[in-house]
Design a protein around this motif. Structure first.
Motif, PDB file in Angstrom:
ATOM      1  N   ARG A  71      19.570  41.590 -41.993  1.00 10.56           N
ATOM      2  CA  ARG A  71      19.439  40.850 -40.748  1.00 10.56           C
ATOM      3  C   ARG A  71      17.987  40.875 -40.265  1.00 10.56           C
ATOM      4  N   ARG A  72      17.480  39.721 -39.763  1.00 12.48           N
ATOM      5  CA  ARG A  72      16.108  39.668 -39.312  1.00 12.48           C
ATOM      6  C   ARG A  72      16.009  38.855 -38.025  1.00 12.48           C
ATOM      7  N   ALA A  73      14.902  39.010 -37.349  1.00 18.32           N
ATOM      8  CA  ALA A  73      14.597  38.222 -36.161  1.00 18.32           C
ATOM      9  C   ALA A  73      13.258  37.547 -36.381  1.00 18.32           C
ATOM     10  N   VAL A  74      13.169  36.277 -36.047  1.00 15.89           N
ATOM     11  CA  VAL A  74      11.914  35.541 -36.146  1.00 15.89           C
ATOM     12  C   VAL A  74      11.585  35.006 -34.766  1.00 15.89           C
ATOM     13  N   PHE A  75      10.547  35.546 -34.148  1.00 17.66           N
ATOM     14  CA  PHE A  75      10.170  35.156 -32.794  1.00 17.66           C
ATOM     15  C   PHE A  75       9.224  33.962 -32.841  1.00 17.66           C
ATOM     16  N   ASP A  76       9.228  33.164 -31.778  1.00 13.29           N
ATOM     17  CA  ASP A  76       8.208  32.119 -31.655  1.00 13.29           C
ATOM     18  C   ASP A  76       6.850  32.770 -31.419  1.00 13.29           C
ATOM     19  N   VAL A  77       6.798  33.624 -30.418  1.00 15.25           N
ATOM     20  CA  VAL A  77       5.565  34.351 -30.099  1.00 15.25           C
ATOM     21  C   VAL A  77       5.950  35.793 -29.781  1.00 15.25           C
ATOM     22  N   TYR A  78       5.203  36.739 -30.355  1.00 15.78           N
ATOM     23  CA  TYR A  78       5.463  38.149 -30.122  1.00 15.78           C
ATOM     24  C   TYR A  78       4.126  38.848 -29.970  1.00 15.78           C
ATOM     25  N   CYS A  79       3.938  39.577 -28.883  1.00 15.73           N
ATOM     26  CA  CYS A  79       2.642  40.207 -28.649  1.00 15.73           C
ATOM     27  C   CYS A  79       2.780  41.488 -27.841  1.00 15.73           C
ATOM     28  N   GLU A  80       1.688  42.209 -27.771  1.00 15.47           N
ATOM     29  CA  GLU A  80       1.656  43.499 -27.099  1.00 15.47           C
ATOM     30  C   GLU A  80       0.565  43.498 -26.045  1.00 15.47           C
ATOM     31  N   GLY A  81       0.883  44.027 -24.858  1.00 10.90           N
ATOM     32  CA  GLY A  81      -0.094  44.140 -23.795  1.00 10.90           C
ATOM     33  C   GLY A  81      -0.957  45.370 -23.950  1.00 10.90           C
ATOM     34  N   GLU A  82      -1.972  45.490 -23.109  1.00 14.78           N
ATOM     35  CA  GLU A  82      -2.927  46.583 -23.244  1.00 14.78           C
ATOM     36  C   GLU A  82      -2.321  47.944 -22.934  1.00 14.78           C
ATOM     37  N   ASN A  83      -1.172  47.978 -22.274  1.00 13.71           N
ATOM     38  CA  ASN A  83      -0.495  49.245 -21.987  1.00 13.71           C
ATOM     39  C   ASN A  83       0.717  49.486 -22.881  1.00 13.71           C
ATOM     40  N   GLY A  84       0.807  48.722 -23.962  1.00 19.82           N
ATOM     41  CA  GLY A  84       1.902  48.907 -24.905  1.00 19.82           C
ATOM     42  C   GLY A  84       3.135  48.086 -24.619  1.00 19.82           C
ATOM     43  N   GLU A  85       3.111  47.252 -23.568  1.00 16.65           N
ATOM     44  CA  GLU A  85       4.266  46.401 -23.292  1.00 16.65           C
ATOM     45  C   GLU A  85       4.458  45.385 -24.433  1.00 16.65           C
ATOM     46  N   ARG A  86       5.696  45.044 -24.678  1.00 19.89           N
ATOM     47  CA  ARG A  86       5.994  44.026 -25.688  1.00 19.89           C
ATOM     48  C   ARG A  86       6.494  42.764 -24.992  1.00 19.89           C
ATOM     49  N   PHE A  87       6.036  41.601 -25.496  1.00 17.76           N
ATOM     50  CA  PHE A  87       6.429  40.318 -24.937  1.00 17.76           C
ATOM     51  C   PHE A  87       6.988  39.430 -26.053  1.00 17.76           C
ATOM     52  N   ILE A  88       8.216  39.032 -25.903  1.00 16.19           N
ATOM     53  CA  ILE A  88       8.807  38.003 -26.761  1.00 16.19           C
ATOM     54  C   ILE A  88       8.833  36.719 -25.944  1.00 16.19           C
ATOM     55  N   VAL A  89       8.236  35.651 -26.454  1.00 19.25           N
ATOM     56  CA  VAL A  89       8.220  34.375 -25.735  1.00 19.25           C
ATOM     57  C   VAL A  89       8.825  33.321 -26.660  1.00 19.25           C
ATOM     58  N   GLU A  90       9.918  32.710 -26.201  1.00 18.57           N
ATOM     59  CA  GLU A  90      10.679  31.789 -27.038  1.00 18.57           C
ATOM     60  C   GLU A  90      10.845  30.441 -26.354  1.00 18.57           C
ATOM     61  N   MET A  91      10.643  29.377 -27.111  1.00 16.28           N
ATOM     62  CA  MET A  91      10.975  28.035 -26.662  1.00 16.28           C
ATOM     63  C   MET A  91      12.300  27.653 -27.308  1.00 16.28           C
ATOM     64  N   GLN A  92      13.344  27.539 -26.493  1.00 16.82           N
ATOM     65  CA  GLN A  92      14.678  27.235 -27.011  1.00 16.82           C
ATOM     66  C   GLN A  92      14.946  25.749 -26.867  1.00 16.82           C
ATOM     67  N   LYS A  93      15.051  25.061 -27.993  1.00 12.45           N
ATOM     68  CA  LYS A  93      15.142  23.606 -27.991  1.00 12.45           C
ATOM     69  C   LYS A  93      16.528  23.086 -27.620  1.00 12.45           C
ATOM     70  N   ALA A  94      17.569  23.856 -27.912  1.00  9.84           N
ATOM     71  CA  ALA A  94      18.933  23.378 -27.656  1.00  9.84           C
ATOM     72  C   ALA A  94      19.855  24.561 -27.454  1.00  9.84           C
ATOM     73  N   SER A  95      20.932  24.315 -26.729  1.00  7.89           N
ATOM     74  CA  SER A  95      21.917  25.362 -26.491  1.00  7.89           C
ATOM     75  C   SER A  95      22.593  25.745 -27.803  1.00  7.89           C
ATOM     76  N   GLN A  96      23.053  26.981 -27.894  1.00 10.60           N
ATOM     77  CA  GLN A  96      23.745  27.432 -29.095  1.00 10.60           C
ATOM     78  C   GLN A  96      24.784  28.479 -28.715  1.00 10.60           C
ATOM     79  N   ASP A  97      25.783  28.612 -29.558  1.00  8.52           N
ATOM     80  CA  ASP A  97      26.797  29.631 -29.332  1.00  8.52           C
ATOM     81  C   ASP A  97      26.138  31.013 -29.365  1.00  8.52           C
ATOM     82  N   PHE A  98      26.585  31.880 -28.483  1.00 16.30           N
ATOM     83  CA  PHE A  98      26.109  33.275 -28.446  1.00 16.30           C
ATOM     84  C   PHE A  98      24.607  33.364 -28.185  1.00 16.30           C
TER      85      PHE A  98
END
Length: 294
Positions: A71-98
């Motif tokens: 199993r894997r995850a592929v993010f649109d954008v994934y980055c780290e802030g200067e204090n170690g915070e993690r940011f996942i930023v996703e553009m969701q084009k259409a609704s999907q189950d679950f």
């Protein structure tokens, strides 16, 4: 190419468009500005909570493998802030189950990867933020028509206080955003406006005079793309349009099937009350043969 010959700017809902604008090191300032606008808006809605401020970002690999299995995850954008915070930023084009399950599953990867080998790790975790820019609305009218910004944390259901504040989900139901250019005041308003309306714009709106938007519109202009970028964008745009067509067809079929089922239910009731077949057919649109089979 022909059907978009009048479009000047890239479609940010395509994979290529979103990642070019927000997922590359040269455009880091665009993502920082967008995130700060979102967090500033959230802080205004919850003034008792400290405001998250993003000063710098480091882009991380966007593909993550599960520790066990395939199993894997592929993010649109994934980055780290200067204090170690993690940011996942996703553009969701259409609704999907679950969709919610998927969002929570993805947020687990930045948590797990913070684990440290060795007995001296005390389980301290840095903040994880998931931002979902949605080109759809949540199903079943979960939120009101004017409620499109949602900040979600783990909460105690009895007294409503935030039980754990290091895991945050921010969702934007973009179809509900309806402000016009004349109504734009905050950076939050301006970012949502430009994301929703970019492909319809032929020039930079007068309300968007901040320096960061100078960079944004330069990067969004299709005429500035290299030949390779133009080719990749065309492929990405085709995939986006194909997806939208599939979704629209499914929604249309669902509406049609819903209407047909309603007509059948009404026809059964009318038939039980002794209505003439001709009258039932005229009111419901069903044929005499369909009515006889009810």
């Amino acid at each position: 190419m022909e059907e978009r010959k009048h479009e000047r700017y890239v479609n940010p809902y395509t994979d290529f468009g979103f990642k070019k604008l927000f997922g590359t090191e040269p455009n880091k300032e665009l993502l920082i500005s967008l995130l700060n606008a979102l967090f500033d808006h959230s802080a205004q809605q919850s003034p008792d909570e400290p405001r998250q401020v993003v000063k710098d970002l480091h882009y991380l690999p966007t593909e993550k493998m599960e520790a066990y299995g395939e199993r894997r995850a592929v993010f649109d954008v994934y980055c780290e802030g200067e204090n170690g915070e993690r940011f996942i930023v996703e553009m969701q084009k259409a609704s999907q189950d679950f969709f919610k399950d998927r969002s929570v599953f993805y947020s687990a990867f930045p948590i797990i990867e913070q684990g440290k080998v060795g007995s001296d790790w005390d389980f301290h975790l840095n903040n994880v933020y998931t931002v979902g820019i949605l080109n759809f609305v949540f199903p079943e009218n979960e939120y009101g028509k004017d409620c499109f910004h949602h900040e979600v944390k783990l909460m105690d259901v009895e007294d409503k206080h935030v039980f754990y504040d290091k895991l945050t989900y921010v969702y934007l139901e973009m179809p509900k955003f309806s402000k016009t250019e004349d109504e734009l005041v905050s950076m939050y308003d301006k970012w949502l406006f430009v994301l929703k309306n970019l492909t319809r714009l032929m020039e930079r709106p007068a309300a968007l005079q901040e320096r960061v938007f100078t960079r944004f519109f330069e990067q969004a202009e299709i005429a500035r793309f290299t030949p390779d970028e133009s080719r990749i964008y065309e492929e990405s745009l085709k995939q986006y349009r194909d997806l939208r067509n599939v979704v629209s067809s499914a929604e249309r079929r669902g509406r049609e099937e819903g209407i047909e089922e309603t007509n059948r239910k009404n026809a059964r009731k009318m038939k039980a009350k002794g209505f003439a077949t001709e009258d039932i057919a005229e009111i419901t649109g069903l044929t005499a043969e369909e009515i006889d089979r009810l």
